[in-house]
Design a protein around this motif. Structure first.
Motif, PDB file in Angstrom:
ATOM      1  N   THR A 117      18.278  47.707  47.492  1.00  0.00           N
ATOM      2  CA  THR A 117      19.140  47.731  48.673  1.00  0.00           C
ATOM      3  C   THR A 117      20.180  46.617  48.631  1.00  0.00           C
ATOM      4  O   THR A 117      20.002  45.602  47.958  1.00  0.00           O
ATOM      5  N   PHE A 118      21.269  46.808  49.376  1.00  0.00           N
ATOM      6  CA  PHE A 118      22.354  45.828  49.411  1.00  0.00           C
ATOM      7  C   PHE A 118      23.065  45.922  50.761  1.00  0.00           C
ATOM      8  O   PHE A 118      22.842  46.865  51.535  1.00  0.00           O
ATOM      9  N   HIS A 119      23.890  44.926  51.057  1.00  0.00           N
ATOM     10  CA  HIS A 119      24.642  44.916  52.309  1.00  0.00           C
ATOM     11  C   HIS A 119      25.485  46.197  52.420  1.00  0.00           C
ATOM     12  O   HIS A 119      26.217  46.559  51.496  1.00  0.00           O
ATOM     13  N   GLY A 120      25.364  46.890  53.542  1.00  0.00           N
ATOM     14  CA  GLY A 120      26.144  48.101  53.745  1.00  0.00           C
ATOM     15  C   GLY A 120      25.648  49.292  52.948  1.00  0.00           C
ATOM     16  O   GLY A 120      26.408  50.246  52.708  1.00  0.00           O
ATOM     17  N   ASP A 121      24.399  49.285  52.546  1.00  0.00           N
ATOM     18  CA  ASP A 121      23.827  50.367  51.734  1.00  0.00           C
ATOM     19  C   ASP A 121      23.924  51.695  52.491  1.00  0.00           C
ATOM     20  O   ASP A 121      23.319  51.853  53.562  1.00  0.00           O
ATOM     21  N   PRO A 122      24.656  52.700  51.960  1.00  0.00           N
ATOM     22  CA  PRO A 122      24.799  53.971  52.682  1.00  0.00           C
ATOM     23  C   PRO A 122      23.565  54.855  52.617  1.00  0.00           C
ATOM     24  O   PRO A 122      23.410  55.770  53.438  1.00  0.00           O
ATOM     25  N   ARG A 123      22.676  54.604  51.671  1.00  0.00           N
ATOM     26  CA  ARG A 123      21.535  55.505  51.480  1.00  0.00           C
ATOM     27  C   ARG A 123      20.558  55.448  52.650  1.00  0.00           C
ATOM     28  O   ARG A 123      20.007  56.477  53.063  1.00  0.00           O
ATOM     29  N   THR A 124      20.336  54.246  53.187  1.00  0.00           N
ATOM     30  CA  THR A 124      19.330  54.108  54.236  1.00  0.00           C
ATOM     31  C   THR A 124      19.774  54.798  55.526  1.00  0.00           C
ATOM     32  O   THR A 124      18.976  55.471  56.180  1.00  0.00           O
ATOM     33  N   GLY A 125      21.041  54.639  55.887  1.00  0.00           N
ATOM     34  CA  GLY A 125      21.541  55.334  57.073  1.00  0.00           C
ATOM     35  C   GLY A 125      21.535  56.836  56.894  1.00  0.00           C
ATOM     36  O   GLY A 125      21.240  57.592  57.827  1.00  0.00           O
ATOM     37  N   TRP A 126      21.836  57.275  55.685  1.00  0.00           N
ATOM     38  CA  TRP A 126      21.839  58.715  55.389  1.00  0.00           C
ATOM     39  C   TRP A 126      20.441  59.296  55.533  1.00  0.00           C
ATOM     40  O   TRP A 126      20.255  60.359  56.129  1.00  0.00           O
ATOM     41  N   LEU A 127      19.434  58.608  54.997  1.00  0.00           N
ATOM     42  CA  LEU A 127      18.061  59.077  55.114  1.00  0.00           C
ATOM     43  C   LEU A 127      17.589  59.067  56.567  1.00  0.00           C
ATOM     44  O   LEU A 127      16.904  59.994  57.014  1.00  0.00           O
ATOM     45  N   SER A 128      17.950  58.019  57.298  1.00  0.00           N
ATOM     46  CA  SER A 128      17.564  57.960  58.712  1.00  0.00           C
ATOM     47  C   SER A 128      18.169  59.135  59.477  1.00  0.00           C
ATOM     48  O   SER A 128      17.518  59.733  60.341  1.00  0.00           O
ATOM     49  N   GLY A 129      19.409  59.467  59.155  1.00  0.00           N
ATOM     50  CA  GLY A 129      20.062  60.594  59.819  1.00  0.00           C
ATOM     51  C   GLY A 129      19.435  61.929  59.500  1.00  0.00           C
ATOM     52  O   GLY A 129      19.555  62.880  60.290  1.00  0.00           O
ATOM     53  N   ARG A 130      18.752  62.010  58.359  1.00  0.00           N
ATOM     54  CA  ARG A 130      18.078  63.254  57.975  1.00  0.00           C
ATOM     55  C   ARG A 130      16.634  63.284  58.452  1.00  0.00           C
ATOM     56  O   ARG A 130      15.905  64.239  58.158  1.00  0.00           O
ATOM     57  N   ASP A 131      16.198  62.241  59.183  1.00  0.00           N
ATOM     58  CA  ASP A 131      14.808  62.141  59.651  1.00  0.00           C
ATOM     59  C   ASP A 131      13.818  62.250  58.493  1.00  0.00           C
ATOM     60  O   ASP A 131      12.750  62.858  58.630  1.00  0.00           O
ATOM     61  N   MET A 132      14.186  61.673  57.359  1.00  0.00           N
ATOM     62  CA  MET A 132      13.307  61.704  56.198  1.00  0.00           C
ATOM     63  C   MET A 132      12.510  60.413  56.143  1.00  0.00           C
ATOM     64  O   MET A 132      13.080  59.320  56.134  1.00  0.00           O
ATOM     65  N   PRO A 133      11.172  60.470  56.102  1.00  0.00           N
ATOM     66  CA  PRO A 133      10.385  59.238  55.980  1.00  0.00           C
ATOM     67  C   PRO A 133      10.757  58.497  54.700  1.00  0.00           C
ATOM     68  O   PRO A 133      10.818  59.088  53.619  1.00  0.00           O
TER      69      PRO A 133
END
Length: 336
Positions: free
Chosen positions: A131-147
């Motif tokens: 992970t890094f500052h401004g990582d787009p992957r984590t927000g994307w996964l949260s938006g997909r409701d993926m654990p």
């Protein structure tokens, strides 16, 4: 017991119903803590393991956790992540889960790959690495409701009291603080830090440990910068040593930089200059360099605990709540 233990055997030993055992395995959060602990103890005593194939058919879950594997880069990089993936696979197997390894060369490519996996129902959860500052992957996964859980903190303003998501990480500051205290004890008060350029969350955290350890005893030392790589580190340290800068020891942000510093010190006629790396790779061990061990096996155990509970066999992540959404693993200093 000559046959494999069953759910009924666990229920009898724990003194609960078959449904309670099922709840502990599949939805542990709905079971009272004392009851859950009794069932977990019975599971451990009997060595019970759910039948993974039958469970996949019954629950319509894949019983699979996806994890990203960095592209092969050669050299000594990637050793820690390789150990982490290996440990995650072993520990997931003990819980009746599988690990699916996927490759991607950029965050955008990784999100596209994840979209295919999620749409196809191929994974029940994901472990994000690096992970890094401004990582787009984590927000994307949260938006997909993926654990999911990340190996690496969210790098927000307060990752502990206001976490953006579940995360597990190594306490880099604690590791470099231990390395600095060791250098102060065996070498002297002038301990340099050789780190990456500012702006790397991981690198800045490790630098903080060095600064705090020096400040606690009134020590001092320069801060040197180098991009990751043996050659770049060697060039930086050779230049400052030729310029006459005197230090008693060097604490480094990685083993690659430590090896470069070691080669530079030898070329400058200082082969005994104490140098401490970070990652405890086989290369550092072969050169006799002290280094901070990240303990990726504990990181893997922490990731599964966040996603599945202490002994659960299905994905049932804990809420990302204040103070309880993370596991921070303290590394250990290996002195040579």
């Amino acid at each position: 017991m000559s046959r494999a233990p069953t759910v009924d055997d666990v229920a009898r030993l724990a003194g609960v119903s078959r449904q309670t055992v099922s709840n502990v395995l599949n939805t542990p959060a709905v079971v009272r803590a004392a009851t859950r602990e009794r069932v977990e103890a019975a599971i451990a005593d009997l060595g019970y393991r759910p039948h993974a194939a039958a469970r996949r058919l019954r629950t319509r879950r894949s019983s699979t956790i996806g994890v990203h594997l960095d592209p092969y880069a050669g050299g000594i990089s990637g050793v820690v992540l390789d150990r982490f993936v290996h440990a995650l696979t072993e520990r997931a197997s003990d819980r009746g889960m599988r690990v699916l390894v996927y490759a991607a060369r950029s965050p955008e490519e990784e999100m596209a790959r994840l979209a295919d996996l999620l749409d196809g129902g191929e994974v029940d959860a994901v472990v994000v690495t690096g992970t890094f500052h401004g990582d787009p992957r984590t927000g994307w996964l949260s938006g997909r409701d993926m654990p999911f859980v990340s190996f690496g903190r969210p790098w927000g303003e307060d990752d502990v009291e206001a976490p953006a998501h579940l995360w597990v990480d190594v306490d880099g500051a604690a590791g470099t603080a231990a390395a600095t205290r060791h250098a102060l004890a065996v070498a002297g008060p002038r301990v340099a830090f050789l780190g990456w350029p500012e702006g790397s969350g991981t690198g800045d955290d490790r630098e903080r440990g060095w600064r705090e350890a020096l400040a606690s005893v009134g020590g001092r030392g320069p801060r040197w910068y180098a991009e990751e790589g043996v050659g770049t580190a060697r060039a930086v340290v050779e230049r400052v040593l030729r310029a006459g800068e005197e230090v008693d020891a060097i604490v480094c942000v990685s083993d690659s930089l430590a090896i470069g510093a070691h080669l530079a010190a030898g070329a400058a006629g200082l082969p005994g200059l104490p140098i401490v790396g970070f990652d405890n790779t086989p290369a550092a061990e072969a050169l006799g360099l002290s280094s901070v061990e990240q303990l990726p096996e504990r990181v893997a155990a922490g990731a599964l605990e966040l996603l599945m509970g202490a002994t659960g066999s299905v994905v049932a992540p804990r809420p990302a709540e204040s103070g309880s959404a993370h596991v921070l693993v303290e590394p250990r200093l290996v002195v040579r």
